[in-house]
Scaffold this active site. Structure first.
Site, PDB file in Angstrom:
ATOM      1  N   ASP A   1       0.863  -1.182   0.000  1.00 62.22           N
ATOM      2  CA  ASP A   1       0.000   0.000   0.000  1.00 62.22           C
ATOM      3  C   ASP A   1       0.901   1.235   0.000  1.00 62.22           C
ATOM      4  O   ASP A   1       2.116   1.112   0.071  1.00 62.22           O
ATOM      5  CB  ASP A   1      -0.929   0.005   1.226  1.00 62.22           C
ATOM      6  CG  ASP A   1      -0.170  -0.295   2.510  1.00 62.22           C
ATOM      7  OD1 ASP A   1       1.031   0.027   2.597  1.00 62.22           O
ATOM      8  OD2 ASP A   1      -0.785  -0.849   3.435  1.00 62.22           O
TER       9      ASP A   1
ATOM     10  N   ASP B   1       1.511   5.057   1.821  1.00 58.99           N
ATOM     11  CA  ASP B   1       1.142   6.008   2.871  1.00 58.99           C
ATOM     12  C   ASP B   1       1.474   7.402   2.369  1.00 58.99           C
ATOM     13  O   ASP B   1       2.502   7.618   1.737  1.00 58.99           O
ATOM     14  CB  ASP B   1       1.930   5.718   4.149  1.00 58.99           C
ATOM     15  CG  ASP B   1       1.610   4.332   4.691  1.00 58.99           C
ATOM     16  OD1 ASP B   1       0.461   3.892   4.523  1.00 58.99           O
ATOM     17  OD2 ASP B   1       2.508   3.689   5.256  1.00 58.99           O
TER      18      ASP B   1
ATOM     19  N   ASP C   1      11.884   4.836  11.464  1.00 61.54           N
ATOM     20  CA  ASP C   1      12.770   3.830  12.047  1.00 61.54           C
ATOM     21  C   ASP C   1      14.102   3.634  11.316  1.00 61.54           C
ATOM     22  O   ASP C   1      15.169   3.721  11.922  1.00 61.54           O
ATOM     23  CB  ASP C   1      12.038   2.481  12.244  1.00 61.54           C
ATOM     24  CG  ASP C   1      11.238   2.028  11.036  1.00 61.54           C
ATOM     25  OD1 ASP C   1      11.304   2.702   9.985  1.00 61.54           O
ATOM     26  OD2 ASP C   1      10.558   0.994  11.138  1.00 61.54           O
TER      27      ASP C   1
END
Ligand code: ATP
Ligand code: MG
Length: 407
Positions: free
Chosen positions: A62, A64, A144
């Protein structure tokens, strides 16, 4: 210091002709979202995993979207949207059956988070609320890994890199943004994310991060158990379960997540063989586009361990059916300290395992009742794999398949 006075690092900006990402690679909903935000005067980028996957030539799961519009402003632009999340507030915009996650650039949380109502840490220093908005540069730095921090900017189709992510993708390495130990303390789940990305992308974990993971592996036990349940599904259903599993064992995380399974593996090597078989099977299913339920995934993962636990109860005089139910339930309740498996799934796994004992002794009279049980479909898949693993009784499998086909 006020937010706007924060100094953002100078990013590397790669123009359209310098990279391989094209608008054609984005989903229709993603493109609509980006343009609607841009046309309303906001910054709008694809962020994170979508950019990373396109750059390595994988099809993203997907996309974002990240923007400088605040969630309420985003809500107003998209009629079919809703606000979600507490730890991170996000907007989900719906385009038919496509859901686009839209997040506002988040600010850094160094220094001034004491008493900040947008940021909350628990007693372990873990972030439990993180809703301070910031610049794209700040947003990139609080992600991250460098490979997860790139933006594709719809305004000029450029890629914006604040962390050296492009170089690391080229070098195929997972590198922490900032000090690995500090980032792990903030959120221990990042350790298993590192192993998952290394496994799925075929990357190596950069040595300093690898060291930090090995040192801090036990702190995975402090992660939220419901979140660990979600992460475990991703670990083994990502299509590269075998690599991820080996990676987790190698860095020492596996034993802290699954202590009883690890003890069983150390006691008896057949547990390891079973686990490798199961992981390979998950990957083959994924490769063939077959979906695997969480119920079946955990049933198979713990299958041999649960069988041992059932057996020891039977040897103590318990009937097979309750022995199975009790063994599974007891183990999964103990596991819920680290990985919280929802009750309905525990019940399904317990039934599925209990059915195994019935399936060993085919009986026409009861068979029709058994095949109508909700857990039978998964129980039969489990039974087939177990029989194949044991190298026997193809006839018994065929018998059950026939009964299932008839009903
Ligand atoms: P996947 O293919 O598994 O969805 P992803 O990179 O998109 O990979 P998500 O969990 O969907 O991973 O998260 C989206 C992005 O949010 C990541 O790429 C990363 O930039 C950021 N992110 C997610 N989890 C964390 C975390 N625990 N700490 C910091 N940043 C995170
Ligand atoms: Mg994602």
């Amino acid at each position: 210091m006020d937010d706007n006075a924060r100094i953002s690092p100078e990013p590397v900006v790669v123009p359209r002709e310098g990279h391989s990402i094209s608008r054609k690679d984005l989903s229709p909903g993603t493109l609509k979202t980006l343009y609607r935000l841009k046309d309303a005067g906001y910054v709008a980028c694809v962020a994170g995993g979508g950019v990373r996957d396109l750059l390595v030539g994988r099809k993203p799961k997907d996309f974002d979207v990240a923007t400088d519009a605040h969630p309420e402003q985003v809500r107003r632009l998209f009629r079919n949207s809703r606000l979600i999340g507490r730890r991170f507030r996000l907007v989900h915009a719906l385009f038919g059956d496509e859901i686009i996650e839209i997040s506002t650039f988040r600010g850094s949380h160094d220094g001034d988070d004491q008493g900040n109502r947008f940021i909350e840490k628990n007693e372990h220093g873990q972030l439990i609320r993180d809703n301070k908005y910031g610049t794209p540069g700040e947003d990139a730095l609080r992600r991250d890994f460098t490979c997860n921090s790139l933006f594709y900017n719809i305004a000029d189709f450029s890629i914006i890199d604040y962390t050296g992510g492009l170089k690391d993708i080229e070098a195929r390495c997972i590198r922490s943004i900032g000090d690995p130990a500090a980032r792990i303390e903030e959120d221990p789940v990042r350790m298993i994310r590192a192993v998952r990305f290394a496994g799925t992308l075929g990357f190596t974990i950069e040595p300093e991060l690898d060291d930090a993971i090995r040192t801090h592996a036990s702190s995975i036990q402090k992660a939220s158990a419901p979140r660990m349940f979600e992460e475990c599904k991703k670990l083994f259903l990502c299509g590269h379960a075998l690599d991820v599993y080996r990676g987790l064992v190698d860095v020492g995380l596996f034993r802290w997540i699954f202590p009883e399974l690890t003890m069983a593996m150390e006691r008896d090597p057949t547990h390891r063989t079973w686990l490798e078989k199961v992981m390979g099977q998950f990957d083959r299913w994924r490769a063939h586009g077959a979906s695997v339920s969480a119920e079946l995934m955990f049933a198979l993962l713990f299958g041999k361990l649960h069988e041992d636990m059932m057996q020891s109860r039977i040897e103590r005089g318990m009937a097979p059916f309750p022995a199975a139910e009790q063994a599974v339930t007891d183990h999964l309740v103990r596991l819920s300290q680290t990985v919280f498996i929802p009750k309905a799934i525990v019940r399904h796994i317990a039934h599925l395992m209990a059915l195994q004992t019935r399936m060993e002794k085919p009986n026409r009279k009861y068979a029709n009742k058994i095949v109508r049980r909700q857990s039978f479909h998964d129980a039969l898949i489990y039974f087939k794999l177990r029989k194949r693993h044991e190298g026997c009784d193809a006839d018994l499998v065929a018998w059950w398949e026939e009964v299932a086909g008839e009903s």
